[in-house]
Scaffold this active site. Structure first.
Site, PDB file in Angstrom:
ATOM      1  N   GLY A  70       0.809  -1.214   0.000  1.00  0.00           N
ATOM      2  CA  GLY A  70       0.000   0.000   0.000  1.00  0.00           C
ATOM      3  C   GLY A  70       0.844   1.267   0.000  1.00  0.00           C
ATOM      4  O   GLY A  70       0.544   2.228  -0.705  1.00  0.00           O
ATOM      5  N   SER A  71       1.910   1.273   0.786  1.00  0.00           N
ATOM      6  CA  SER A  71       2.740   2.481   0.880  1.00  0.00           C
ATOM      7  C   SER A  71       3.333   2.831  -0.479  1.00  0.00           C
ATOM      8  O   SER A  71       3.320   3.992  -0.894  1.00  0.00           O
ATOM      9  CB  SER A  71       3.886   2.271   1.881  1.00  0.00           C
ATOM     10  OG  SER A  71       3.370   1.940   3.145  1.00  0.00           O
ATOM     11  N   GLY A 200      -2.300  -6.453  -0.297  1.00  0.00           N
ATOM     12  CA  GLY A 200      -2.761  -7.835  -0.108  1.00  0.00           C
ATOM     13  C   GLY A 200      -2.965  -8.247   1.348  1.00  0.00           C
ATOM     14  O   GLY A 200      -3.917  -8.959   1.671  1.00  0.00           O
ATOM     15  N   THR A 237      11.804  -8.241 -11.494  1.00  0.00           N
ATOM     16  CA  THR A 237      11.075  -9.496 -11.675  1.00  0.00           C
ATOM     17  C   THR A 237       9.891  -9.551 -10.718  1.00  0.00           C
ATOM     18  O   THR A 237      10.038  -9.270  -9.522  1.00  0.00           O
ATOM     19  CB  THR A 237      12.028 -10.683 -11.445  1.00  0.00           C
ATOM     20  OG1 THR A 237      13.129 -10.522 -12.345  1.00  0.00           O
ATOM     21  CG2 THR A 237      11.340 -12.009 -11.699  1.00  0.00           C
ATOM     22  N   CYS A 324       1.826   1.691  12.709  1.00  0.00           N
ATOM     23  CA  CYS A 324       3.019   2.398  12.244  1.00  0.00           C
ATOM     24  C   CYS A 324       3.527   3.395  13.255  1.00  0.00           C
ATOM     25  O   CYS A 324       4.686   3.744  13.265  1.00  0.00           O
ATOM     26  CB  CYS A 324       2.711   3.118  10.937  1.00  0.00           C
ATOM     27  SG  CYS A 324       1.768   2.098   9.836  1.00  0.00           S
TER      28      CYS A 324
HETATM   29  C1  PLP Z   1      -1.732  -0.557   5.944  1.00  0.00           C
HETATM   30  C2  PLP Z   1      -2.038   0.705   5.243  1.00  0.00           C
HETATM   31  C3  PLP Z   1      -1.155   1.284   4.320  1.00  0.00           C
HETATM   32  C4  PLP Z   1       0.219   0.720   4.081  1.00  0.00           C
HETATM   33  O1  PLP Z   1       0.197  -0.487   3.406  1.00  0.00           O
HETATM   34  P1  PLP Z   1       1.508  -1.396   3.399  1.00  0.00           P
HETATM   35  O2  PLP Z   1       1.125  -2.559   2.567  1.00  0.00           O
HETATM   36  O3  PLP Z   1       1.794  -1.746   4.815  1.00  0.00           O
HETATM   37  O4  PLP Z   1       2.589  -0.593   2.782  1.00  0.00           O
HETATM   38  C5  PLP Z   1      -1.534   2.429   3.673  1.00  0.00           C
HETATM   39  N1  PLP Z   1      -2.742   2.986   3.884  1.00  0.00           N
HETATM   40  C6  PLP Z   1      -3.620   2.461   4.753  1.00  0.00           C
HETATM   41  C7  PLP Z   1      -4.943   3.109   4.932  1.00  0.00           C
HETATM   42  C8  PLP Z   1      -3.302   1.312   5.465  1.00  0.00           C
HETATM   43  O5  PLP Z   1      -4.176   0.812   6.332  1.00  0.00           O
END
Ligand code: PLP
Length: 391
Positions: A70-71, A200, A237, A324
């Site tokens: 996500g980050s 994921g 990859t 975090c």
């Molecule tokens: C967990 C989270 C992220 C970060 O995702 P990662 O896969 O840990 O990098 C970003 N935004 C929100 C809202 C999240 O809950």
């Protein structure tokens, strides 16, 4: 008994996702870029996953790019939109005060590079007001990025309305949907979303993999230079097992979604009602406009960190807000954005459940939590003052 009530931090991989991944470590071990049969099998697996993820959000396969999570997806979307805007002399970005740090810290970086950032307020209910977004958009606005579901208080933003406003004004709209994907229906076309991030591990898929949707026609910038993977935009990859596992987990999460949400909602309602019987406690964020499994409480007179430690000793895994920022003594920026007073924000507890939790686990939390709060308050020098109404 151990109760995992921290599903918003991460989830356990599902058996189905794990089983889908296993052959990608053995038979389907090829490099998707290789031209031979072994490589082609891996490429097919990746493209099948891409198609499946795209169709889950109403997108086309060619609009989905795999990332490490996500980050990365947030960083990529925001910097890409900023660069695109800058080329046209647009250097204004709009977001909200309670975004994930993957968004806020990317915006901070862009601010140092000369961009101007407006953070919309989220009010006491944890919701952005569409009319406030509309008023904030300017001629030089390059991007609006507002999260679908907040990770600490679980509130669901009026995404479709926000998307409509951005489309009308011709401004790119990105949403961090990491907490929404797999939990809520998403249709990027109907909701007029231009870019969307997911990860994921927030819906029982593997960690270290995510996806960024970018609407066709947006001139994407390159994130990692190297080979031609992800249309040459993100070289390296592919993590074939993780990509396949994420796609399977998303499919599984969305099956019978309404029934699953109803069961989770039932647990949340029972738990919330009982926890709010504890004196000087409160639920943060709108009580209804939130994701089924999220509860975020504050208990006056105690520290969230000690509460977590005591709950952990009793086998309950929860969070004070965001995984975090735990470990830092700063109160949550999300609760502060909701206007929760600093002293109260310190005593926060996020309980996040999903369909893998049970009613028995809710019973156990209810047998444990009130006693722990009581004990901590008995040790707190603040509590006496609060009870006397001196604070
Ligand atoms: C967990 C989270 C992220 C970060 O995702 P990662 O896969 O840990 O990098 C970003 N935004 C929100 C809202 C999240 O809950």
């Amino acid at each position: 008994m151990q109760v995992y009530a921290d599903q918003a931090a991460t989830t356990k991989i599902s058996e189905r996702a794990l089983q889908a991944m296993m052959p990608c470590y053995t038979d389907i071990f090829g490099n998707p870029s290789s031209l031979h049969e072994v490589g082609r099998a891996a490429e097919e697996a990746v493209e099948k996953a891409r198609k499946s993820i795209a169709s889950a959000i109403g997108a086309e396969a060619g609009e989905v790019y795999f990332t490490s999570g996500g980050s990365e997806a947030d960083n990529w979307a925001i910097t890409m939109a900023a660069q695109l805007g800058a080329k046209k002399g647009k250097k204004h970005l709009i977001s909200s005060a309670f975004e994930h740090h993957a968004v806020l810290h990317t915006l901070d970086k862009l601010k140092k590079e000369g961009f101007e950032v407006t953070l919309l307020p989220v009010h006491e209910d944890g919701l952005v007001r569409p009319e406030e977004l509309e008023a904030a958009i300017r001629e030089d606005t390059a991007l609006v990025t507002i999260m679908f579901v907040n990770n600490e208080v679980g509130t669901i933003q009026p995404i479709e309305k926000l998307g409509e406003i951005c489309r009308q004004k011709g401004v790119l709209f990105h949403t961090d949907a990491v907490q929404a994907a797999g939990h809520l229906p998403i249709d990027v076309k109907e909701m007029k979303i231009d870019m969307l991030s997911m990860a994921g591990h927030k819906f029982h898929g593997p960690k270290g993999v995510g996806a960024l949707f970018v609407r066709k026609g947006i001139a994407m910038s390159n994130l990692i230079s190297g080979g031609g993977q992800e249309k040459g935009k993100r070289a390296g990859t592919e993590n074939v097992p993780a990509i396949v596992g994420m796609a399977e987990a998303l499919r599984e999460s969305l099956e019978n979604r309404e029934e699953k949400n109803a069961a989770v909602l039932k647990m949340r309602k029972r738990l919330t009602e009982a926890v709010l019987q504890i004196p000087k406690s409160r639920l943060n964020g709108d009580p209804d406009q939130r994701i089924a499994g999220n509860m975020n409480f504050c208990f006056e007179g105690i520290e969230g960190e000690s509460l977590l430690l005591y709950l952990d000793l009793q086998g309950i895994c929860a969070s004070s807000g965001s995984a975090c920022t735990s470990g830092s003594l700063e109160p949550s920026h999300v609760l502060l954005a909701l206007g929760v007073p600093v002293e109260i924000a310190h005593g926060s507890l996020r309980i996040s459940l999903d369909e893998s939790n049970t009613e028995e686990e809710v019973d156990y939390i209810l047998q444990t939590l009130p006693g722990v709060v009581k004990r901590l308050r008995e040790m707190s020098p603040m509590w006496e003052h609060i009870q006397k109404g001196e604070v």
